[in-house]
Scaffold this motif. Structure first.
Motif, PDB file in Angstrom:
ATOM      1  N   LYS A   1      -8.809 -12.505  13.086  1.00 56.54           N
ATOM      2  CA  LYS A   1     -10.013 -11.674  13.030  1.00 56.54           C
ATOM      3  C   LYS A   1     -10.229 -11.134  11.623  1.00 56.54           C
ATOM      4  O   LYS A   1      -9.355 -10.516  11.012  1.00 56.54           O
ATOM      5  CB  LYS A   1      -9.875 -10.514  14.013  1.00 56.54           C
ATOM      6  CG  LYS A   1     -11.133  -9.662  14.155  1.00 56.54           C
ATOM      7  CD  LYS A   1     -12.272 -10.456  14.767  1.00 56.54           C
ATOM      8  CE  LYS A   1     -13.516  -9.579  14.951  1.00 56.54           C
ATOM      9  NZ  LYS A   1     -14.676 -10.373  15.417  1.00 56.54           N
ATOM     10  N   GLY A   2     -11.428 -11.388  11.096  1.00 50.15           N
ATOM     11  CA  GLY A   2     -11.788 -10.884   9.785  1.00 50.15           C
ATOM     12  C   GLY A   2     -11.299 -11.731   8.629  1.00 50.15           C
ATOM     13  O   GLY A   2     -11.633 -11.468   7.475  1.00 50.15           O
TER      14      GLY A   2
ATOM     15  N   GLU B   1      -3.980 -13.728  22.423  1.00 52.23           N
ATOM     16  CA  GLU B   1      -4.478 -12.439  21.933  1.00 52.23           C
ATOM     17  C   GLU B   1      -3.929 -12.132  20.546  1.00 52.23           C
ATOM     18  O   GLU B   1      -4.658 -11.653  19.669  1.00 52.23           O
ATOM     19  CB  GLU B   1      -4.079 -11.337  22.908  1.00 52.23           C
ATOM     20  CG  GLU B   1      -4.595  -9.962  22.521  1.00 52.23           C
ATOM     21  CD  GLU B   1      -4.191  -8.881  23.514  1.00 52.23           C
ATOM     22  OE1 GLU B   1      -4.488  -7.701  23.265  1.00 52.23           O
ATOM     23  OE2 GLU B   1      -3.546  -9.220  24.537  1.00 52.23           O
ATOM     24  N   LYS B   2      -2.647 -12.439  20.350  1.00 56.70           N
ATOM     25  CA  LYS B   2      -2.031 -12.233  19.040  1.00 56.70           C
ATOM     26  C   LYS B   2      -2.721 -13.084  17.981  1.00 56.70           C
ATOM     27  O   LYS B   2      -3.020 -12.615  16.867  1.00 56.70           O
ATOM     28  CB  LYS B   2      -0.546 -12.606  19.122  1.00 56.70           C
ATOM     29  CG  LYS B   2       0.224 -12.475  17.821  1.00 56.70           C
ATOM     30  CD  LYS B   2       0.607 -11.052  17.543  1.00 56.70           C
ATOM     31  CE  LYS B   2       1.549 -10.932  16.381  1.00 56.70           C
ATOM     32  NZ  LYS B   2       1.902  -9.539  16.064  1.00 56.70           N
ATOM     33  N   LEU B   3      -3.004 -14.347  18.314  1.00 54.81           N
ATOM     34  CA  LEU B   3      -3.663 -15.239  17.364  1.00 54.81           C
ATOM     35  C   LEU B   3      -5.054 -14.724  17.021  1.00 54.81           C
ATOM     36  O   LEU B   3      -5.452 -14.713  15.840  1.00 54.81           O
ATOM     37  CB  LEU B   3      -3.741 -16.651  17.943  1.00 54.81           C
ATOM     38  CG  LEU B   3      -4.477 -17.689  17.099  1.00 54.81           C
ATOM     39  CD1 LEU B   3      -3.814 -17.842  15.738  1.00 54.81           C
ATOM     40  CD2 LEU B   3      -4.526 -19.036  17.818  1.00 54.81           C
ATOM     41  N   TYR B   4      -5.800 -14.302  18.016  1.00 52.91           N
ATOM     42  CA  TYR B   4      -7.155 -13.803  17.781  1.00 52.91           C
ATOM     43  C   TYR B   4      -7.137 -12.615  16.821  1.00 52.91           C
ATOM     44  O   TYR B   4      -7.926 -12.546  15.872  1.00 52.91           O
ATOM     45  CB  TYR B   4      -7.799 -13.399  19.104  1.00 52.91           C
ATOM     46  CG  TYR B   4      -9.258 -13.008  18.990  1.00 52.91           C
ATOM     47  CD1 TYR B   4     -10.254 -13.961  19.114  1.00 52.91           C
ATOM     48  CD2 TYR B   4      -9.625 -11.678  18.754  1.00 52.91           C
ATOM     49  CE1 TYR B   4     -11.596 -13.618  18.995  1.00 52.91           C
ATOM     50  CE2 TYR B   4     -10.955 -11.326  18.637  1.00 52.91           C
ATOM     51  CZ  TYR B   4     -11.937 -12.289  18.764  1.00 52.91           C
ATOM     52  OH  TYR B   4     -13.256 -11.947  18.638  1.00 52.91           O
ATOM     53  N   LYS B   5      -6.206 -11.699  17.026  1.00 50.58           N
ATOM     54  CA  LYS B   5      -6.116 -10.516  16.160  1.00 50.58           C
ATOM     55  C   LYS B   5      -5.706 -10.884  14.742  1.00 50.58           C
ATOM     56  O   LYS B   5      -6.182 -10.291  13.774  1.00 50.58           O
ATOM     57  CB  LYS B   5      -5.119  -9.510  16.750  1.00 50.58           C
ATOM     58  CG  LYS B   5      -5.601  -8.856  18.040  1.00 50.58           C
ATOM     59  CD  LYS B   5      -4.566  -7.888  18.578  1.00 50.58           C
ATOM     60  CE  LYS B   5      -5.066  -7.196  19.849  1.00 50.58           C
ATOM     61  NZ  LYS B   5      -4.049  -6.263  20.396  1.00 50.58           N
ATOM     62  N   GLN B   6      -4.817 -11.873  14.620  1.00 49.98           N
ATOM     63  CA  GLN B   6      -4.364 -12.286  13.288  1.00 49.98           C
ATOM     64  C   GLN B   6      -5.477 -12.975  12.504  1.00 49.98           C
ATOM     65  O   GLN B   6      -5.550 -12.864  11.280  1.00 49.98           O
ATOM     66  CB  GLN B   6      -3.155 -13.226  13.405  1.00 49.98           C
ATOM     67  CG  GLN B   6      -1.888 -12.571  13.907  1.00 49.98           C
ATOM     68  CD  GLN B   6      -1.294 -11.605  12.908  1.00 49.98           C
ATOM     69  OE1 GLN B   6      -1.439 -11.779  11.702  1.00 49.98           O
ATOM     70  NE2 GLN B   6      -0.635 -10.565  13.409  1.00 49.98           N
TER      71      GLN B   6
ATOM     72  N   PHE C   1     -10.304 -18.423  18.543  1.00 50.42           N
ATOM     73  CA  PHE C   1     -10.757 -18.550  17.163  1.00 50.42           C
ATOM     74  C   PHE C   1     -12.017 -17.705  16.968  1.00 50.42           C
ATOM     75  O   PHE C   1     -13.118 -18.119  17.379  1.00 50.42           O
ATOM     76  CB  PHE C   1     -11.049 -20.019  16.822  1.00 50.42           C
ATOM     77  CG  PHE C   1      -9.856 -20.917  16.933  1.00 50.42           C
ATOM     78  CD1 PHE C   1      -8.592 -20.469  16.571  1.00 50.42           C
ATOM     79  CD2 PHE C   1      -9.974 -22.212  17.412  1.00 50.42           C
ATOM     80  CE1 PHE C   1      -7.480 -21.287  16.676  1.00 50.42           C
ATOM     81  CE2 PHE C   1      -8.875 -23.045  17.515  1.00 50.42           C
ATOM     82  CZ  PHE C   1      -7.620 -22.576  17.145  1.00 50.42           C
ATOM     83  N   PRO C   2     -11.908 -16.531  16.361  1.00 49.88           N
ATOM     84  CA  PRO C   2     -13.077 -15.658  16.202  1.00 49.88           C
ATOM     85  C   PRO C   2     -14.093 -16.241  15.227  1.00 49.88           C
ATOM     86  O   PRO C   2     -13.738 -16.929  14.271  1.00 49.88           O
ATOM     87  CB  PRO C   2     -12.474 -14.359  15.646  1.00 49.88           C
ATOM     88  CG  PRO C   2     -11.197 -14.779  14.997  1.00 49.88           C
ATOM     89  CD  PRO C   2     -10.689 -15.936  15.795  1.00 49.88           C
TER      90      PRO C   2
END
Length: 899
Positions: free
Chosen positions: A261-262, A254-259, A285-286
């Motif tokens: 994102k965008g 979850e931390k990786l996804y947020k980092q 990986f978003p």
């Protein structure tokens, strides 16, 4: 001069933008010209100063005096060339012949021909005034593909991995990485072991254009045993500085996804064996349709096809005979040509490698080391297998040639590398301490054991048996690693001669697991630390009477769980009672007690141990009279005190107390000083870390005249609020100093009467609250300073105004968690700066734009600073790009709250 220098890099931009319209020969021609011109610009940067210094000693010849003007002429002419391309040919840019126009303009100026004689004069000039090291200092920071026509014999440098024959693949993949579809894409590089997959991926990963294009880049290894937690941690360590060690897999993901994102990101997964490793990660990986990419290497095409069914994998071809010969010749002879009498035999050797890069590189490393005679090459030609591509066993036999031709003193050093886990980045400092403890390093003349060990490592690197993984700011190697096949070779040869054995599971611990040799006579055991819970299985794997080294390793996730308590019980006692002849004991990854039986292991030379909070070290530790390296860590709440008897260990070279581990200062009492049981001079001691300055430690330091590294942590303030610590001026060998003040002070302090050794190269200050005005004084007191880290209120005040002459050789500057609001400086105040790092300086509003004019500056890192700081860094980057300088890298990490 800055403008003329920076505009050169526009050539690189022009070449990339026109690459699709240029032939390979044209690209090579322009690229060679670009790097040679950059070399001249770097030399010009420091030419005037060096000439003035040398003028005081003797007169330079007329040609040497005129060199700066000649180089300047070529640079100015190149600027005119670029300008003519920008201004005079815009109407032709829509034509398909744009690349040809660009190339014709470049050729038409004849600049390439004008560079050649000037290059020769530059080399002659620097040979004349003996400034070879100056060239090295600058060259270390320049792109690895830059070629220089001067001898490498007198230079202690590490060449980057040479890639030959993959320029077309590199350009194709580069276009996919930085162009094409905006949606998230997976790009795969497939090839057999030793094919150059990782080398090519690393070349693309570190490409200046790629590093600028992507906001975030991260690299992780998959290997045969996928480790989801470690892979997540590897990636997150590249994108955040937050504490993440105690998170679960779900929290990490979850931390990786947020980092991510965008952000436009590039993630490289090296050596993917199983599709499960990709399945475990891909959900984090978003896909923001912003050009993000995931690139992985694999030796299995079906894995690549399954991971990325829509993108055809890039299967690396074998090198042609021409490419193979070029690679062999470059690795053996550097910039020189192969002697005529060796060409025929050399090409026979080359053909037997059948176009496999690793085989060519390893054989070239063998030929390059004192084997440049016709007879020795004939021997190699007769031994090299010609079936390496079709038969892995034959391939391994070919690599064995390099091992068999190693000098006797290098063979154990090479085999010892197999003691580290696969894909493990091996800290060089630890490796050298282990080599010394094992007795592999013998003193040569007046050189220290550490210096000799560094030479051994350099020799292995130059033989292409070891890969450089990390370099420090000064170009020295911080970490190394091994190719998987070479590690397999290490383990095979090590087992055959009972050198070492890895124990991963119960099958490995069974004597019947191998039929070719006695597994129970291994002298060194490498164990996954959780396996020590089953003592009886460990005993089955060895003969305790012959085991002299025990190294325990643990995955990061296991470390987090095991350290929650002390599941190992009396493992320390078990080890001591079982292996009485140990010379090396590494229990760094195990939280345990310090058993009194440890002090009976009188052969110990290396001890690393992680102690829990209820443990104390006995005075009998001085019984370890052969101990050379002692590493103690305590991360628990209670302070751990090392007894004063550690100073009675006569052979001690490196003493590290980490975490809450401290030293007993009772030695500094008058009784201890006159105690005849203490050596009068600790002549072997080179490192003391985390030393408390209270008491009369001046007497102790007076007996450590050969210290090279010193860390002082404690009360560093006098009653008059001056910086206070022992006089270190007499420590003439001290190069690294760390000062950490742990006493609160409400006011900024001054240097007072402190005295530093003038030869200090690396200085770290923490919580010292020095006035900013004192920094200029400090810079003048330490003329050899190359690294300066100011951390956690090391300096205090709202404004830092630098002055001339303060930091003439400073290459690395870190400002971390300081309250400074305004920084006033200019490029001449940091003439040698290469790397600037700012972290958590939340009051600072901008970085001076003049820093962009520092010719040596390569990287600016900004982490958790105000958005205006980030904007000022971007502005510096844009200004440099506007004049053609794409060389400056900028890495920005935002605060979680987005300020």
């Amino acid at each position: 001069m800055g403008e003329n220098y920076c505009v050169l890099d526009k050539l690189n931009h022009l070449m990339i933008s026109n690459a699709c319209n240029l032939t390979e020969d044209q690209i090579d021609h322009i690229d060679s010209f670009y790097h040679r011109l950059r070399f001249l610009a770097i030399i010009l940067n420091d030419m005037d100063e060096k000439q003035q210094q040398q003028q005081q000693q003797h007169d330079l010849n007329h040609e040497a005096k005129n060199l700066p003007m000649q180089i300047y002429y070529v640079i100015c002419k190149t600027r005119q060339l670029i300008r003519s391309f920008d201004v005079e040919v815009p109407e032709q840019r829509d034509n398909n012949n744009n690349g040809d126009n660009f190339f014709d303009i470049l050729i038409g100026t004849n600049i390439m021909e004008e560079i050649k004689p000037i290059e020769a004069k530059v080399v002659q000039f620097y040979d004349q005034i003996n400034q070879i090291q100056l060239l090295q200092d600058f060259y270390d920071g320049v792109h690895s593909s830059m070629s220089m026509s001067m001898s490498m014999e007198n230079r202690t440098m590490v060449d980057e991995e040479i890639t030959v024959g993959f320029d077309d693949e590199a350009l194709t993949i580069k276009k996919l990485l930085a162009g094409g579809k905006k949606q998230l894409q997976m790009i795969s590089i497939v090839g057999m072991p030793g094919h150059g997959k990782t080398t090519l991926a690393r070349k693309l990963y570190d490409d200046p254009y790629i590093t600028h294009y992507f906001h975030i880049r991260a690299w992780t290894y998959a290997s045969q045993l996928p480790r989801k937690t470690e892979m997540l941690l590897d990636i997150l360590h590249s994108v955040t500085v937050d504490e993440i060690e105690n998170m679960t897999n779900e929290e990490l993901g979850e931390k990786l996804y947020k980092q991510l994102k965008g952000k436009r990101y590039l993630i490289v997964i090296d050596d993917l064996w199983h599709i499960s490793a990709w399945v475990d990660l891909k959900m984090y990986f978003p896909n923001d349709n912003n050009g993000s990419r995931v690139m992985f290497t694999s030796r299995l095409k079906e894995v690549a096809m399954h991971a990325s069914p829509k993108c055809h994998p890039h299967c690396l071809r074998f090198l042609t005979e021409e490419e193979s010969w070029e690679l062999l010749e470059r690795k053996v002879f550097q910039n020189e040509s192969c002697p005529l009498e060796l060409i025929k035999i050399g090409k026979q050797i080359m053909k037997k490698c059948e176009g496999l890069p690793l085989a060519i590189v390893v054989i070239a490393g063998l030929l390059a080391r004192n084997m440049k005679t016709r007879e020795s090459w004939k021997q190699v030609a007769q031994s090299v297998s010609s079936y390496i591509v079709s038969d892995p066993n034959q391939y391994l036999d070919t690599l064995v040639l390099s091992y068999n031709h190693l000098p006797r003193h290098l063979k154990p050093c090479f085999l010892y590398l197999g003691a580290f886990p696969q894909d493990h980045e091996i800290p060089v400092q630890k490796l050298i301490c282990l080599w010394i403890a094992e007795g592999f390093i013998q003193k040569i003349g007046q050189r220290s054991l550490e210096e000799v060990a560094e030479d051994y490592l350099m020799d292995l690197i130059q033989r292409s048996l070891v890969i450089v993984a990390q370099k420090g700011f000064d170009g020295r190697i911080k970490a190394c690693r091994m190719h998987d096949l070479l590690r397999d070779l290490c383990l095979k040869k090590a087992s055959e001669i009972n050198f070492l054995q890895w124990i991963h599971n119960y099958n490995d611990s069974s004597p019947s697991s191998s039929s070719n040799y006695e597994t129970n006579n291994q002298r060194r055991l490498c164990i996954r630390s959780y396996f020590l819970l089953e003592f009886d299985h460990v005993l089955k794997s060895c003969s305790p009477a012959v085991v002299q080294s025990l190294l325990c390793f643990k995955n990061k996730f296991e470390r987090k769980i095991r350290n929650a308590g002390n599941p190992f019980g009396d493992v320390c006692s078990f080890i001591c009672w079982t292996f009485k002849l140990l010379r090396v004991l590494d229990m760094w990854y195990i939280s345990t007690f310090f058993s009194k039986e440890l002090t009976q292991l009188v052969n110990l030379r290396y001890l690393a141990i992680n102690l829990n909070d209820s443990c104390e070290l006995p005075q009998s530790i001085s019984n370890l009279s052969n101990l050379e390296t002692l590493i103690i860590i305590s991360t628990q709440w209670r302070k751990l005190i090392l007894p004063c008897n550690v100073w009675k260990i006569p052979k001690l070279r490196h003493l590290y107390a980490k975490g809450r581990a401290k030293y007993d200062v009772s030695l500094c009492s008058e009784e201890a000083v006159v105690d005849h049981n203490h050596p009068s001079i600790l002549e072997n001691l080179r490192t003391i870390a985390n030393f408390n300055p209270c008491g009369c430690i001046q007497d102790l330091l007076a007996r450590t005249p050969y210290l090279t590294k010193l860390g002082i942590c404690g009360h560093l303030l006098s009653d008059s609020e001056n910086l206070m610590f022992p006089n270190l001026e007499f420590l003439r060998h001290l190069e690294t100093l760390k000062l950490h003040n742990n006493v609160l002070c409400r006011y900024p302090i001054t240097l007072g009467e402190v005295k530093f050794p003038a030869n200090i190269k690396r200085l770290t200050l923490k919580s010292t609250r020095l006035k900013w005005e004192e920094m200029s004084v400090l810079g003048m007191l330490l003329p050899s300073l190359e690294l300066l880290k100011l951390e956690y209120n090391a300096a205090w005040g709202t404004q830092w105004a630098t002055t001339d002459g303060g930091f003439p050789r400073l290459k690395f500057l870190r400002l971390r968690s300081l309250n400074v609001e305004q920084w006033i400086t200019c490029s001449s105040h940091f003439p040698s700066l290469q790397h600037l790092s700012l972290e958590g300086c939340r009051n600072l509003r901008e970085i001076p734009s003049s820093l962009g004019d520092i010719l040596t500056l390569q990287l600016i890192e900004v982490t958790f600073c105000h958005f205006s700081v980030r904007e000022s860094v971007r502005k510096i980057k844009e200004e440099q790009e506007s004049i053609g300088n794409n060389w400056l890298k900028v890495l920005i990490r935002k605060q979680p709250w987005g300020l």
